[in-house]
Write a protein that holds these residues in place. Structure first.
Motif, PDB file in Angstrom:
ATOM      1  N   CYS A  73       6.695  -1.628   3.679  1.00 37.96           N
ATOM      2  CA  CYS A  73       6.993  -0.392   2.928  1.00 37.96           C
ATOM      3  C   CYS A  73       7.301  -0.705   1.454  1.00 37.96           C
ATOM      4  O   CYS A  73       7.037   0.118   0.577  1.00 37.96           O
ATOM      5  CB  CYS A  73       8.126   0.397   3.570  1.00 37.96           C
ATOM      6  SG  CYS A  73       9.756  -0.296   3.386  1.00 37.96           S
ATOM      7  N   SER A 100      10.877   3.823   5.731  1.00 35.86           N
ATOM      8  CA  SER A 100       9.864   3.737   4.671  1.00 35.86           C
ATOM      9  C   SER A 100      10.086   4.830   3.629  1.00 35.86           C
ATOM     10  O   SER A 100      10.084   4.552   2.428  1.00 35.86           O
ATOM     11  CB  SER A 100       8.462   3.871   5.253  1.00 35.86           C
ATOM     12  OG  SER A 100       8.238   2.863   6.192  1.00 35.86           O
ATOM     13  N   VAL A 105       3.023  -0.521  -5.052  1.00 34.65           N
ATOM     14  CA  VAL A 105       1.660  -0.086  -5.378  1.00 34.65           C
ATOM     15  C   VAL A 105       1.677   1.377  -5.833  1.00 34.65           C
ATOM     16  O   VAL A 105       1.131   1.729  -6.877  1.00 34.65           O
ATOM     17  CB  VAL A 105       0.709  -0.284  -4.178  1.00 34.65           C
ATOM     18  CG1 VAL A 105      -0.638   0.376  -4.426  1.00 34.65           C
ATOM     19  CG2 VAL A 105       0.521  -1.768  -3.898  1.00 34.65           C
ATOM     20  N   TYR A 106       2.341   2.230  -5.066  1.00 37.98           N
ATOM     21  CA  TYR A 106       2.322   3.667  -5.396  1.00 37.98           C
ATOM     22  C   TYR A 106       2.967   3.948  -6.752  1.00 37.98           C
ATOM     23  O   TYR A 106       2.567   4.860  -7.452  1.00 37.98           O
ATOM     24  CB  TYR A 106       3.082   4.486  -4.339  1.00 37.98           C
ATOM     25  CG  TYR A 106       2.514   4.474  -2.934  1.00 37.98           C
ATOM     26  CD1 TYR A 106       1.253   3.972  -2.655  1.00 37.98           C
ATOM     27  CD2 TYR A 106       3.263   4.970  -1.872  1.00 37.98           C
ATOM     28  CE1 TYR A 106       0.764   3.954  -1.361  1.00 37.98           C
ATOM     29  CE2 TYR A 106       2.765   4.958  -0.575  1.00 37.98           C
ATOM     30  CZ  TYR A 106       1.527   4.447  -0.324  1.00 37.98           C
ATOM     31  OH  TYR A 106       1.052   4.434   0.963  1.00 37.98           O
ATOM     32  N   GLU A 108       5.897  -3.069  -0.342  1.00 44.18           N
ATOM     33  CA  GLU A 108       4.634  -3.300  -1.026  1.00 44.18           C
ATOM     34  C   GLU A 108       3.995  -1.948  -1.363  1.00 44.18           C
ATOM     35  O   GLU A 108       3.453  -1.753  -2.444  1.00 44.18           O
ATOM     36  CB  GLU A 108       3.731  -4.099  -0.088  1.00 44.18           C
ATOM     37  CG  GLU A 108       2.680  -4.886  -0.802  1.00 44.18           C
ATOM     38  CD  GLU A 108       2.011  -5.845   0.160  1.00 44.18           C
ATOM     39  OE1 GLU A 108       2.707  -6.408   1.050  1.00 44.18           O
ATOM     40  OE2 GLU A 108       0.794  -6.004   0.032  1.00 44.18           O
ATOM     41  N   LYS A 109       4.100  -1.004  -0.419  1.00 45.84           N
ATOM     42  CA  LYS A 109       3.587   0.337  -0.682  1.00 45.84           C
ATOM     43  C   LYS A 109       4.318   0.943  -1.871  1.00 45.84           C
ATOM     44  O   LYS A 109       3.706   1.502  -2.775  1.00 45.84           O
ATOM     45  CB  LYS A 109       3.818   1.251   0.523  1.00 45.84           C
ATOM     46  CG  LYS A 109       3.004   0.922   1.732  1.00 45.84           C
ATOM     47  CD  LYS A 109       3.236   2.041   2.741  1.00 45.84           C
ATOM     48  CE  LYS A 109       2.693   1.697   4.095  1.00 45.84           C
ATOM     49  NZ  LYS A 109       3.111   2.689   5.089  1.00 45.84           N
TER      50      LYS A 109
END
Ligand SMILES: *Cc1c(COP(=O)(O)O)cnc(C)c1O
Length: 471
Positions: free
Chosen positions: A166, A125, A172-173, A168-169
């Motif tokens: 990971c 990740s 988003v981040y 998708e994170k």
């Protein structure tokens, strides 16, 4: 999971074992106890608490390593105090990390003529996050140079819908539009033509997955690389590929060394992997390597002090124990190329043996037979029936529950977007699943299937839209 207020809990204290000095005294669960405890008592309390947990060796849900040799474990426990970021105090540990990066770059066929570079991380990740940031910054620098209005729309990333959470994170981040390509219905992998149709000037890169978490399938990276070359010939905007090799990155080099998925392909600029999956190290360690330093924008590199001078680092986290890095190096030294190849091939053989037994029940359609990634993936046949004609009334969630009664953890879950009506089950074989354990699993699997035939109570409905099993 996020944790919150536990003040309403009925039992708020811990009870110690018989005969200890502390028997009967109140040790709060959700507040710091006032007085210290004896070391033995504290350890006993925690060990008791952890008793009621699955046996990790029987957990066929996870890709993460659940066995290391005693020598490795001792080495890890003796190096827990070393801080991986403190290159100045622990220059020899830094040297081991450096060797690991070089070993891995070599396994991935990085060219000695290019200035490849890489780092350890906590896992894939973090490694994917770093690779994604490098793609974003590089895209932005190039777009500004070409005179593109970078604020007109969000940058985007293209990836198959079978991505691990990971990504998708990451999106988003870092405020990136994720363009999910529905998976190819036959192979459950990236549909390359469709992926290319999603490309525009705002595409920071395309991610190829070597071993999706859903089924273990490999994306066709060679075809993707050719498509990207054709695009790059006719555009100023130069596309790049990152490979998420969380599981395949440490597997394919030993089982299919001829398969081109790595730095032999010109548009693959970075690759990430989890050392704690088929790298055979306990969690958490991961790795990311760029084929050349030109793909890693300088803004992302920070200096830490090192033997009176300074050393470039790239990481999201700062302090963490170096023991996993030491353990990764132990594995490389201990097994070598031959050892890794034998271990991975044996794992494949075990997977195929389990697959044959599952197939022989006649109840399942096999999606992945373990002959590449050692992962067996199957669904119940449409109107499945036993050999004596009895219809199957249960679903894969019921089978999961039944296997759990024998101690095995084997998840069932829906496929991603566009295919989420299909429920599959997945058995992940790891190096510590020996032939004997696999035989025991097969016997239990067969008896579960027979027990379910006579079952009166079935508990589970098919689910739709939940996440796949992601580790
Ligand atoms: C497991 C996995 C990840 C995340 O890896 P961690 O090491 O657990 O952070 C990312 N991508 C894929 C394809 C995975 O299988």
């Amino acid at each position: 999971m996020l944790y919150g207020n536990k003040n309403k809990e009925a039992i708020k204290s811990l009870s110690t074992g018989y005969g200890s000095r502390k028997t009967g005294s109140n040790i709060p669960k959700y507040k710091l106890n006032d007085d210290p405890l004896d070391a033995k008592v504290a350890r006993g309390l925690i060990e008791n608490q952890l008793l009621d947990e699955g046996n990790s060796r029987l957990n066929l849900a996870t890709f993460c390593q659940t066995f290391m040799e005693r020598e490795a474990v001792e080495l890890m426990s003796n190096t827990l105090d070393k801080n991986a970021i403190d290159k100045s105090e622990y220059p020899q540990t830094a040297e081991l990390e450096n060797r690991c990066v070089n070993i891995i770059a070599n396994l991935w066929n990085a060219s000695p003529q290019e200035e490849y570079l890489g780092t350890s991380t906590v896992g894939s990740s973090e490694a994917c996050m770093l690779a994604g940031m490098a793609m974003k910054f590089r895209w932005r620098n190039a777009a500004v140079k070409r005179g593109i209005d970078i604020n007109k729309q969000k940058p985007n990333l293209i990836i198959s819908a079978a991505y691990q959470v990971c990504w998708e994170k990451f999106c988003v981040y870092w405020d990136i539009e994720m363009r999910q390509v529905p998976i190819d219905k036959e192979n459950f992998t990236l549909d390359v033509d469709r992926a290319m149709s999603y490309v525009d000037e705002y595409t920071i890169g395309i991610v190829g997955i070597m071993g999706t978490t859903y089924t273990g399938a490999y994306d066709d990276i060679e075809a993707l690389d050719e498509a990207v070359s054709r695009y790059n010939e006719s555009h100023q905007h130069q596309l790049v590929i990152h490979i998420d090799g969380a599981s395949g990155g440490m597997f394919v080099p030993f089982t299919e060394p001829e398969l081109k998925w790595d730095f032999r392909l010109p548009n693959v600029v970075s690759i990430s992997t989890s050392g704690h999956k088929y790298g055979l190290t306990y969690p958490g360690v991961g790795w990311v390597v760029w084929r050349d330093k030109k793909y890693l924008p300088e803004e992302l590199i920070f200096e830490v002090s090192y033997l009176g001078g300074s050393m470039p680092t790239m990481a999201i986290n700062f302090s963490r124990s170096a023991s996993q890095i030491v353990a990764q190096y132990y594995n490389f030294l201990r097994y070598g190329r031959q050892g890794y190849s034998q271990i991975q091939k044996k794992t494949q053989e075990v997977a195929m043996m389990i697959c044959d037994a599952i197939k022989a029940t006649g109840l399942f359609d096999i999606y992945n037979d373990g002959s590449r990634m050692p992962i067996i993936c199957y669904k119940l046949k449409e109107s499945a029936a036993y050999q004596d004609g009895t219809d199957v009334k249960w679903n894969l969630y019921d089978l999961s529950d039944r296997l759990r009664m024998h101690g095995w953890q084997v998840p069932a879950y829906p496929l991603p977007k566009d295919m989420s009506k299909t429920t599959i089950q997945r058995v992940v074989c790891r190096a510590d699943l020996t032939y004997n354990l696999a035989e025991a699993f097969i016997q239990d699997f067969q008896s579960c299937v027979e027990e379910l035939k006579k079952a009166h109570i079935l508990c589970n409905e098919e689910k739709d839209g939940a996440y796949g099993f992601t580790h």
